[in-house]
Design an enzyme around this catalytic site. Structure first.
Site, PDB file in Angstrom:
ATOM      1  N   LYS A 136       0.847  -1.194   0.000  1.00  0.00           N
ATOM      2  CA  LYS A 136       0.000   0.000   0.000  1.00  0.00           C
ATOM      3  C   LYS A 136       0.877   1.237   0.000  1.00  0.00           C
ATOM      4  O   LYS A 136       1.991   1.133   0.528  1.00  0.00           O
ATOM      5  CB  LYS A 136      -0.965   0.030   1.171  1.00  0.00           C
ATOM      6  CG  LYS A 136      -0.447  -0.298   2.551  1.00  0.00           C
ATOM      7  CD  LYS A 136       0.663   0.411   3.229  1.00  0.00           C
ATOM      8  CE  LYS A 136       0.847   1.848   3.374  1.00  0.00           C
ATOM      9  NZ  LYS A 136       2.105   2.233   4.085  1.00  0.00           N
ATOM     10  N   TYR A 221      -4.681   3.998   5.928  1.00  0.00           N
ATOM     11  CA  TYR A 221      -5.298   3.072   6.893  1.00  0.00           C
ATOM     12  C   TYR A 221      -6.585   3.682   7.472  1.00  0.00           C
ATOM     13  O   TYR A 221      -7.528   2.962   7.799  1.00  0.00           O
ATOM     14  CB  TYR A 221      -4.342   2.755   8.038  1.00  0.00           C
ATOM     15  CG  TYR A 221      -3.191   1.861   7.620  1.00  0.00           C
ATOM     16  CD1 TYR A 221      -3.394   0.515   7.366  1.00  0.00           C
ATOM     17  CD2 TYR A 221      -1.902   2.370   7.496  1.00  0.00           C
ATOM     18  CE1 TYR A 221      -2.348  -0.305   6.985  1.00  0.00           C
ATOM     19  CE2 TYR A 221      -0.841   1.559   7.123  1.00  0.00           C
ATOM     20  CZ  TYR A 221      -1.073   0.222   6.869  1.00  0.00           C
ATOM     21  OH  TYR A 221      -0.042  -0.591   6.486  1.00  0.00           O
TER      22      TYR A 221
HETATM   23  P1  NAD Z   1      12.340   1.066   2.761  1.00  0.00           P
HETATM   24  O1  NAD Z   1      12.933   2.380   2.400  1.00  0.00           O
HETATM   25  O2  NAD Z   1      12.748   0.441   4.026  1.00  0.00           O
HETATM   26  O3  NAD Z   1      12.606   0.007   1.588  1.00  0.00           O
HETATM   27  C1  NAD Z   1      12.467   0.354   0.244  1.00  0.00           C
HETATM   28  C2  NAD Z   1      13.286  -0.612  -0.603  1.00  0.00           C
HETATM   29  O4  NAD Z   1      13.217  -0.186  -1.960  1.00  0.00           O
HETATM   30  C3  NAD Z   1      14.778  -0.639  -0.213  1.00  0.00           C
HETATM   31  O5  NAD Z   1      15.242  -1.952  -0.267  1.00  0.00           O
HETATM   32  C4  NAD Z   1      15.431   0.193  -1.302  1.00  0.00           C
HETATM   33  O6  NAD Z   1      16.771  -0.217  -1.573  1.00  0.00           O
HETATM   34  C5  NAD Z   1      14.542  -0.123  -2.500  1.00  0.00           C
HETATM   35  N1  NAD Z   1      14.581   0.918  -3.533  1.00  0.00           N
HETATM   36  C6  NAD Z   1      14.702   0.690  -4.851  1.00  0.00           C
HETATM   37  N2  NAD Z   1      14.728   1.838  -5.541  1.00  0.00           N
HETATM   38  C7  NAD Z   1      14.654   2.832  -4.638  1.00  0.00           C
HETATM   39  C8  NAD Z   1      14.664   4.243  -4.748  1.00  0.00           C
HETATM   40  N3  NAD Z   1      14.708   4.868  -5.923  1.00  0.00           N
HETATM   41  N4  NAD Z   1      14.563   4.957  -3.603  1.00  0.00           N
HETATM   42  C9  NAD Z   1      14.456   4.357  -2.408  1.00  0.00           C
HETATM   43  N5  NAD Z   1      14.444   3.008  -2.243  1.00  0.00           N
HETATM   44  C10 NAD Z   1      14.563   2.251  -3.367  1.00  0.00           C
HETATM   45  O7  NAD Z   1      10.755   1.240   2.693  1.00  0.00           O
HETATM   46  P2  NAD Z   1       9.655   0.314   3.360  1.00  0.00           P
HETATM   47  O8  NAD Z   1       9.268   0.890   4.660  1.00  0.00           O
HETATM   48  O9  NAD Z   1      10.079  -1.096   3.325  1.00  0.00           O
HETATM   49  O10 NAD Z   1       8.412   0.573   2.364  1.00  0.00           O
HETATM   50  C11 NAD Z   1       8.315  -0.104   1.120  1.00  0.00           C
HETATM   51  C12 NAD Z   1       6.833  -0.211   0.728  1.00  0.00           C
HETATM   52  O11 NAD Z   1       6.160  -0.957   1.727  1.00  0.00           O
HETATM   53  C13 NAD Z   1       6.098   1.125   0.634  1.00  0.00           C
HETATM   54  O12 NAD Z   1       5.176   1.091  -0.419  1.00  0.00           O
HETATM   55  C14 NAD Z   1       5.385   1.245   1.954  1.00  0.00           C
HETATM   56  O13 NAD Z   1       4.192   2.027   1.891  1.00  0.00           O
HETATM   57  C15 NAD Z   1       5.067  -0.199   2.246  1.00  0.00           C
HETATM   58  N6  NAD Z   1       4.950  -0.471   3.695  1.00  0.00           N
HETATM   59  C16 NAD Z   1       3.874  -1.162   4.134  1.00  0.00           C
HETATM   60  C17 NAD Z   1       3.720  -1.424   5.480  1.00  0.00           C
HETATM   61  C18 NAD Z   1       2.532  -2.218   5.964  1.00  0.00           C
HETATM   62  O14 NAD Z   1       2.324  -2.281   7.170  1.00  0.00           O
HETATM   63  N7  NAD Z   1       1.776  -2.852   5.086  1.00  0.00           N
HETATM   64  C19 NAD Z   1       4.676  -0.972   6.387  1.00  0.00           C
HETATM   65  C20 NAD Z   1       5.778  -0.291   5.908  1.00  0.00           C
HETATM   66  C21 NAD Z   1       5.911  -0.042   4.561  1.00  0.00           C
END
Ligand code: NAD
Length: 367
Positions: A136, A221
């Site tokens: 999401k 949410y």
């Molecule tokens: P994060 O920054 O921890 O991870 C992002 C990943 O994408 C990293 O591995 C990064 O290397 C990679 N990536 C590739 N290209 C990138 C770029 N151009 N810029 C930045 N990162 C890049 O983020 P996250 O918290 O893991 O979030 C990722 C997704 O998951 C988002 O869409 C977020 O909304 C979603 N999310 C959902 C929940 C949930 O509870 N369902 C919780 C957190 C995050």
């Protein structure tokens, strides 16, 4: 130290280092049976913070296992290969990802990249003929959601959005209490989620990657809860941006936003979503009583009560539960339920676009 606590959630969302706390203890994954059959084989795309939660959840899943990874960082590939026992032939980068179509060890691709990258990888996954879950928000615009839905339908693959709360017992109860009118018609909802952001290099502060500020990230949410508690779609939206107290951090996205959704049955939902302070609570006032949760929307453990007394449900591993419930129909080649579908993700984007339009224009937007 607990796993999947509200503190973990706050860390994941950008406070502290997060991953050091993932010790896997303290939460229970409820499984209804001792399933021994084939498992749905999952590849995760983007090995950031949330992918780690999913990988840990998959360890206790009964119906799924992690068999592949996709990352742009060779060091992460090496670490995950060892940690999660991933065969080298199931490791891809963003350039050679399309070769996944020839990999019979992978049934489903789960996209955990920054929001604006979901569309490209959903479409590439559809072309590879694999089932797909995207995190999401599904995308950063209604138009992108529509293209993703069309690509998956055209390729004959199923598309789900990673709505973890759709399987969470407290939220299933909120939905039941609201939709079955257990306390009469819901008249008023207050649901808000916020945490404090301080990291200027966070992609969530770059509009091209996030699509927006706290509304896109966590306000979704609140929109979701308002929709599934009433069981209705909003008909009108008003909204207000909050003050910008840090102009450097919030040059591209809102720091906070408040909105009101009017529902056809007469309920009004008021929500705030913020990167300026912590908030995590839900309240519904109905004709003959109320129900509430706080913490309400994070990873729990959730606590709540109704006008009849305390709510008591098990504290579950939300990611394991979500993955298992998605895997069960997919393993039987059945259609996924509509409440986690791409169409559901599209409905949220429609509401969020209306919220941004209402805040920018100061007008009520009719949906
Ligand atoms: P994060 O920054 O921890 O991870 C992002 C990943 O994408 C990293 O591995 C990064 O290397 C990679 N990536 C590739 N290209 C990138 C770029 N151009 N810029 C930045 N990162 C890049 O983020 P996250 O918290 O893991 O979030 C990722 C997704 O998951 C988002 O869409 C977020 O909304 C979603 N999310 C959902 C929940 C949930 O509870 N369902 C919780 C957190 C995050």
């Amino acid at each position: 130290m607990r796993y999947h606590t509200r503190r973990d959630f706050m860390q994941l969302m950008g406070i502290g280092t997060g991953l050091a706390m993932l010790d896997g203890s303290g939460s229970t994954h409820i499984a209804a049976d001792d399933y021994q059959g084939p498992k749905l084989r999952i590849a995760l795309v983007g090995l950031g913070n949330y992918a780690t939660y999913l990988a840990e959840g998959l360890k206790s899943s009964k119906y799924c296992r992690l068999t592949g990874i996709v990352t742009g960082t060779p060091g992460k590939a090496e670490k995950w290969k060892t940690q999660y026992n991933i065969p080298p032939k199931n490791i891809y980068n963003y350039q050679n990802f399309d070769q996944i179509k020839d990999n019979s060890d992978i049934d489903l691709v789960y996209i955990v990249l920054p929001n604006s990258m979901h569309k490209e990888f959903v479409i590439r996954t559809a072309r590879a003929g694999k089932q797909v879950i995207t995190e999401k928000p599904m995308a950063t615009s209604v138009k992108d959601c529509e293209e993703m839905i069309a690509a998956c339908a055209g390729a004959g693959v199923q598309l789900a959005v990673g709505y973890r709360l759709h399987y969470e017992p407290y939220h299933l109860e909120l939905k039941r209490l609201g939709q079955e009118k257990v306390f009469g018609k819901v008249k008023l909802i207050e649901v808000s989620l916020g945490y404090r952001t301080t990291n200027p290099s966070e992609w969530r502060l770059k509009k091209a990657l996030s699509g927006g500020g706290p509304l896109m990230n966590i306000g979704i949410y609140c929109v979701q809860a308002s929709r599934y508690v009433t069981g209705e779609e909003p008909i009108a939206v008003t909204a207000q941006f909050g003050p910008v107290t840090n102009k450097e951090l919030f040059a591209e996205v809102e720091e906070s936003i408040t909105w009101q959704l009017k529902f056809p049955g007469g309920a009004v939902a008021t929500s705030s979503s913020s990167y300026a302070c912590s908030v995590d609570r839900f309240y519904a006032g109905a004709e003959k009583g109320f129900f509430e949760l706080s913490p309400a929307v994070s990873y729990g453990p959730f606590r709540g009560r109704t006008s009849n007394g305390a709510l008591n449900f098990a504290d579950i591993n939300q990611q394991a539960m979500q993955m298992d419930e998605i895997a069960k129909p997919l393993l039987k080649k059945q259609k996924l339920p509509s409440h986690i579908s791409g169409e559901e993700g599209l409905k949220d984007l429609r509401v969020m676009e209306a919220i941004y339009k209402a805040a920018a224009t100061g007008r009520e937007i009719i949906l």
